[in-house]
Design a protein around this motif. Structure first.
Motif, PDB file in Angstrom:
ATOM      1  N   ALA A 289       0.803  -1.215  -0.050  1.00  0.00           N
ATOM      2  CA  ALA A 289       0.388   0.129   0.084  1.00  0.00           C
ATOM      3  C   ALA A 289       0.990   1.237   0.073  1.00  0.00           C
ATOM      4  CB  ALA A 289      -1.058  -0.073   1.230  1.00  0.00           C
ATOM      5  N   GLY A 290       1.947   1.254   0.638  1.00  0.00           N
ATOM      6  CA  GLY A 290       2.899   2.462   0.599  1.00  0.00           C
ATOM      7  C   GLY A 290       3.763   2.488  -0.435  1.00  0.00           C
ATOM      8  N   LEU A 291       4.013   1.619  -1.576  1.00  0.00           N
ATOM      9  CA  LEU A 291       4.974   1.796  -2.604  1.00  0.00           C
ATOM     10  C   LEU A 291       3.917   2.204  -3.909  1.00  0.00           C
ATOM     11  CD1 LEU A 291       6.748  -1.151  -1.987  1.00  0.00           C
ATOM     12  CD2 LEU A 291       7.306   0.897  -1.339  1.00  0.00           C
ATOM     13  N   VAL A 292       4.383   3.250  -4.490  1.00  0.00           N
ATOM     14  CA  VAL A 292       3.188   3.716  -5.259  1.00  0.00           C
ATOM     15  C   VAL A 292       3.647   3.031  -6.557  1.00  0.00           C
ATOM     16  CG1 VAL A 292       5.324   5.686  -6.094  1.00  0.00           C
ATOM     17  CG2 VAL A 292       2.571   5.988  -6.654  1.00  0.00           C
ATOM     18  N   GLU A 293       4.878   2.482  -6.780  1.00  0.00           N
ATOM     19  CA  GLU A 293       5.275   1.743  -7.970  1.00  0.00           C
ATOM     20  C   GLU A 293       4.273   0.402  -7.965  1.00  0.00           C
ATOM     21  OE1 GLU A 293       8.760   1.110  -5.344  1.00  0.00           O
ATOM     22  OE2 GLU A 293       7.217   2.656  -5.722  1.00  0.00           O
ATOM     23  N   VAL A 294       4.224  -0.080  -6.852  1.00  0.00           N
ATOM     24  CA  VAL A 294       3.270  -1.442  -6.773  1.00  0.00           C
ATOM     25  C   VAL A 294       1.957  -1.148  -7.162  1.00  0.00           C
ATOM     26  CG1 VAL A 294       2.829  -3.263  -5.289  1.00  0.00           C
ATOM     27  CG2 VAL A 294       5.048  -2.577  -5.353  1.00  0.00           C
ATOM     28  N   GLY A 295       1.614   0.015  -6.358  1.00  0.00           N
ATOM     29  CA  GLY A 295       0.206   0.456  -6.498  1.00  0.00           C
ATOM     30  C   GLY A 295      -0.287   0.593  -8.123  1.00  0.00           C
ATOM     31  N   LEU A 296       0.593   1.291  -8.732  1.00  0.00           N
ATOM     32  CA  LEU A 296       0.578   1.731 -10.160  1.00  0.00           C
ATOM     33  C   LEU A 296       0.262   0.438 -11.034  1.00  0.00           C
ATOM     34  CD1 LEU A 296       2.697   4.770 -10.678  1.00  0.00           C
ATOM     35  CD2 LEU A 296       0.252   4.900 -10.712  1.00  0.00           C
ATOM     36  N   ARG A 297       1.316  -0.637 -10.792  1.00  0.00           N
ATOM     37  CA  ARG A 297       1.136  -1.784 -11.513  1.00  0.00           C
ATOM     38  C   ARG A 297      -0.117  -2.624 -11.038  1.00  0.00           C
ATOM     39  NH1 ARG A 297       4.500  -5.025 -14.501  1.00  0.00           N
ATOM     40  NH2 ARG A 297       5.360  -2.997 -15.066  1.00  0.00           N
ATOM     41  N   LEU A 298      -0.627  -2.672 -10.023  1.00  0.00           N
ATOM     42  CA  LEU A 298      -1.970  -3.126  -9.531  1.00  0.00           C
ATOM     43  C   LEU A 298      -2.978  -2.572 -10.344  1.00  0.00           C
ATOM     44  CD1 LEU A 298      -3.130  -5.363  -7.866  1.00  0.00           C
ATOM     45  CD2 LEU A 298      -3.058  -3.832  -5.921  1.00  0.00           C
ATOM     46  N   GLN A 299      -3.019  -1.262 -10.192  1.00  0.00           N
ATOM     47  CA  GLN A 299      -4.209  -0.602 -10.849  1.00  0.00           C
ATOM     48  C   GLN A 299      -4.226  -0.936 -12.338  1.00  0.00           C
ATOM     49  OE1 GLN A 299      -6.516   0.663  -9.306  1.00  0.00           O
ATOM     50  NE2 GLN A 299      -6.002   0.889  -7.184  1.00  0.00           N
ATOM     51  N   LYS A 300      -3.173  -0.924 -13.063  1.00  0.00           N
ATOM     52  CA  LYS A 300      -3.058  -1.118 -14.450  1.00  0.00           C
ATOM     53  C   LYS A 300      -3.340  -2.533 -14.698  1.00  0.00           C
ATOM     54  CE  LYS A 300       0.510   2.255 -15.440  1.00  0.00           C
ATOM     55  NZ  LYS A 300       2.041   2.473 -15.897  1.00  0.00           N
ATOM     56  N   THR A 301      -3.231  -3.260 -13.795  1.00  0.00           N
ATOM     57  CA  THR A 301      -3.508  -4.750 -14.042  1.00  0.00           C
ATOM     58  C   THR A 301      -4.853  -4.957 -14.031  1.00  0.00           C
ATOM     59  OG1 THR A 301      -1.224  -5.518 -13.393  1.00  0.00           O
ATOM     60  CG2 THR A 301      -2.996  -7.351 -13.319  1.00  0.00           C
ATOM     61  N   LEU A 302      -5.532  -4.385 -12.941  1.00  0.00           N
ATOM     62  CA  LEU A 302      -7.029  -4.417 -12.715  1.00  0.00           C
ATOM     63  C   LEU A 302      -7.555  -3.609 -13.845  1.00  0.00           C
ATOM     64  CD1 LEU A 302      -6.993  -3.795  -8.865  1.00  0.00           C
ATOM     65  CD2 LEU A 302      -7.505  -6.005  -9.926  1.00  0.00           C
ATOM     66  N   ALA A 303      -7.364  -2.703 -14.380  1.00  0.00           N
ATOM     67  CA  ALA A 303      -7.953  -2.075 -15.584  1.00  0.00           C
ATOM     68  C   ALA A 303      -7.911  -3.177 -16.726  1.00  0.00           C
ATOM     69  CB  ALA A 303      -6.988  -0.871 -15.829  1.00  0.00           C
TER      70      ALA A 303
ATOM     71  N   LYS B 266     -10.986  -0.261  -5.762  1.00  0.00           N
ATOM     72  CA  LYS B 266     -11.438   0.750  -4.586  1.00  0.00           C
ATOM     73  C   LYS B 266     -10.620   0.151  -3.333  1.00  0.00           C
ATOM     74  CE  LYS B 266     -15.964   1.694  -6.225  1.00  0.00           C
ATOM     75  NZ  LYS B 266     -17.473   1.746  -6.324  1.00  0.00           N
ATOM     76  N   GLU B 267     -10.595  -0.928  -2.994  1.00  0.00           N
ATOM     77  CA  GLU B 267      -9.862  -1.399  -1.732  1.00  0.00           C
ATOM     78  C   GLU B 267      -8.395  -0.991  -1.883  1.00  0.00           C
ATOM     79  OE1 GLU B 267     -10.461  -5.672  -1.359  1.00  0.00           O
ATOM     80  OE2 GLU B 267     -12.614  -5.544  -0.848  1.00  0.00           O
ATOM     81  N   ALA B 268      -7.512  -1.192  -2.967  1.00  0.00           N
ATOM     82  CA  ALA B 268      -6.224  -0.917  -2.889  1.00  0.00           C
ATOM     83  C   ALA B 268      -5.907   0.758  -2.833  1.00  0.00           C
ATOM     84  CB  ALA B 268      -5.901  -1.278  -4.447  1.00  0.00           C
ATOM     85  N   LEU B 269      -7.072   1.380  -3.305  1.00  0.00           N
ATOM     86  CA  LEU B 269      -6.975   2.802  -3.272  1.00  0.00           C
ATOM     87  C   LEU B 269      -7.184   3.147  -1.814  1.00  0.00           C
ATOM     88  CD1 LEU B 269      -8.762   4.470  -6.450  1.00  0.00           C
ATOM     89  CD2 LEU B 269      -6.422   4.485  -6.033  1.00  0.00           C
TER      90      LEU B 269
END
Length: 430
Positions: A358-372, A390-393
């Protein structure tokens, strides 16, 4: 042959001693073969082979193979330790079942026994001159096999026990389980309705006396029992579920005797640990264990977590592609089986990564792009992608203190969420 017997044989064949035993038996039989074929070899051919040539070669093979086998075993143990400490202990079994490693060790042990038996037989004079010729030819073939095996072993050692290689093996095992499940959904039975997860009046549950995880369910044997007694069977304990005497494995639609209940319970294989074979969720959870360990402060390796997210995406794509390959009708009409859904895999694959990264923006970006990307595969995938996005955000918002990072994450999530409404286009493939 029952599916349980086939599964048991496959598990046995993956044990490290199994191939070594087979190679050793073959090596001893090959060394003794020269005694059998001796009468069929022309006597004049044997004079072209030096009397001591075979003895010297076999002596070199025996001494060198013993050393190489000892070195290979120590290297293999080091790889297991590396996989346990750097990846996850749950993945060590896949490293131990590596076919290349098992073939190498089996070849070395078999070559050692071949040379040892050959030396003993030569010392006793069992071969004769013609037998020496046969032994010499076979020994040349063994040398070629050893050279090829050594070259493969050298190449394989550079990857054995590495994080990327072990993660790839976990992904492959998970993909195999996903494809097997989608090829025969619900173990070949009908999907159990959500309102049928509790026994009804008149149903007879059956239990196991063991405490452990369900590793395999012999659906064919259960279907045979159901046909014999003309009664539907409900399977509640899928592979991967924790079984105990207090939790029913399932129940039979009707009041039946203890002998039938014992036969039904015997169709479930219970073990101390979960198995990859019939359990796609186990492979998914092992993958996320690798990502969680990589995201821990002690390791601090977000690149591995990003790699796991990409592998999770391939697993879910495989689940989606296999939907069209699933049979339209159940093979076993009397079996009603608790089903496995895409939501289960989404939860297993993405919840731990979203929590620990949750605290790493690079991991969060890849997660959101994968979910997209996954959200475009249909309404079921889209609804799960929206939920996890939504949960990740929310998790990121609770940790990240830089507004610019949160804006980047929200922008990446925009293709999935638009004012809280689904943006999936009707008519897309489910």
């Amino acid at each position: 042959m029952s599916s349980r017997l086939i599964w048991s044989i496959s598990v046995l064949a993956r044990r490290i001693w199994f191939r070594a035993t087979l190679f050793s038996i073959a090596a001893v039989a090959t060394a003794l073969l020269a005694i059998v074929v001796t009468p069929y070899i022309p006597a004049d051919l044997s004079t072209k082979i030096g009397a001591d040539s075979v003895d010297n070669i076999l002596g070199i093979i025996a001494s060198s193979m013993l050393t190489v086998t000892t070195f290979s075993l120590s290297t293999m143990v080091s790889a297991y330790s590396a996989a346990t400490s750097n990846v996850t202990p749950r993945a060590t079994r896949l490293v131990m079942e590596d076919s290349t490693t098992q073939n190498v060790l089996a070849t070395f042990v078999g070559s050692f026994l071949f040379s040892l038996v050959g030396i003993v037989a030569l010392t006793t004079g069992a071969y004769g001159e013609q037998g020496r010729l046969v032994l010499f030819v076979v020994t040349i073939g063994v040398i070629v096999l050893i050279v090829v095996t050594l070259l493969r072993w050298i190449d394989h050692l550079s990857r054995l026990g590495r994080v990327t290689e072990t993660t790839r093996r976990v992904e492959e095992a998970t993909l195999d389980a996903v494809k097997a499940w989608r090829k025969s959904p619900n173990l070949g039975g009908k999907a159990l309705d959500a309102d049928s997860l509790e026994p009804r009046a008149g149903d007879t549950p059956f239990f196991t006396d063991e405490i452990g995880y369900v590793q395999h369910v012999d659906a064919a044997a259960l279907a045979k029992i159901a046909d014999e007694i003309e009664c539907d069977v409900v399977i509640l304990a899928l592979p991967g579920k924790l079984a105990s005497p207090a939790r029913p494995l399932g129940w039979l639609r009707g009041a039946l005797g203890e002998d039938v209940l014992d036969r039904a319970a015997a169709c479930f294989s219970i073990g101390d640990v979960r198995s990859f074979d019939q359990d796609p969720r186990f492979g998914a959870s092992v993958l996320t264990e690798i990502a969680s360990r990589a995201l821990s402060p002690a390791v601090n390796d977000p690149g591995t977590a990003i790699d796991v997210i990409s592998r999770a995406m391939r697993i879910l794509y495989s689940w989606h592609e296999a939907i069209g390959e699933a049979p339209e009708e159940a093979v076993y009409r009397r079996l009603n089986v608790a089903t496995l859904t895409a939501a289960d895999l989404f939860d297993d694959l993405f919840t731990p990564i979203a929590r620990d990264g949750a605290g790493l923006v690079e991991v969060g970006l890849r997660l959101q792009k994968t979910l997209a990307a996954l959200s475009k595969l249909g309404p079921q995938f889209h609804s799960n992608a929206v939920r996890h996005s939504k949960e990740a955000l929310d998790r990121a918002a609770a940790v990240i203190q830089i507004d610019a990072d949160m804006e980047r994450l929200r922008a990446a999530a925009a293709p999935i969420i638009a004012d809280g409404k689904h943006i999936w286009a009707p008519g897309a493939e489910d």
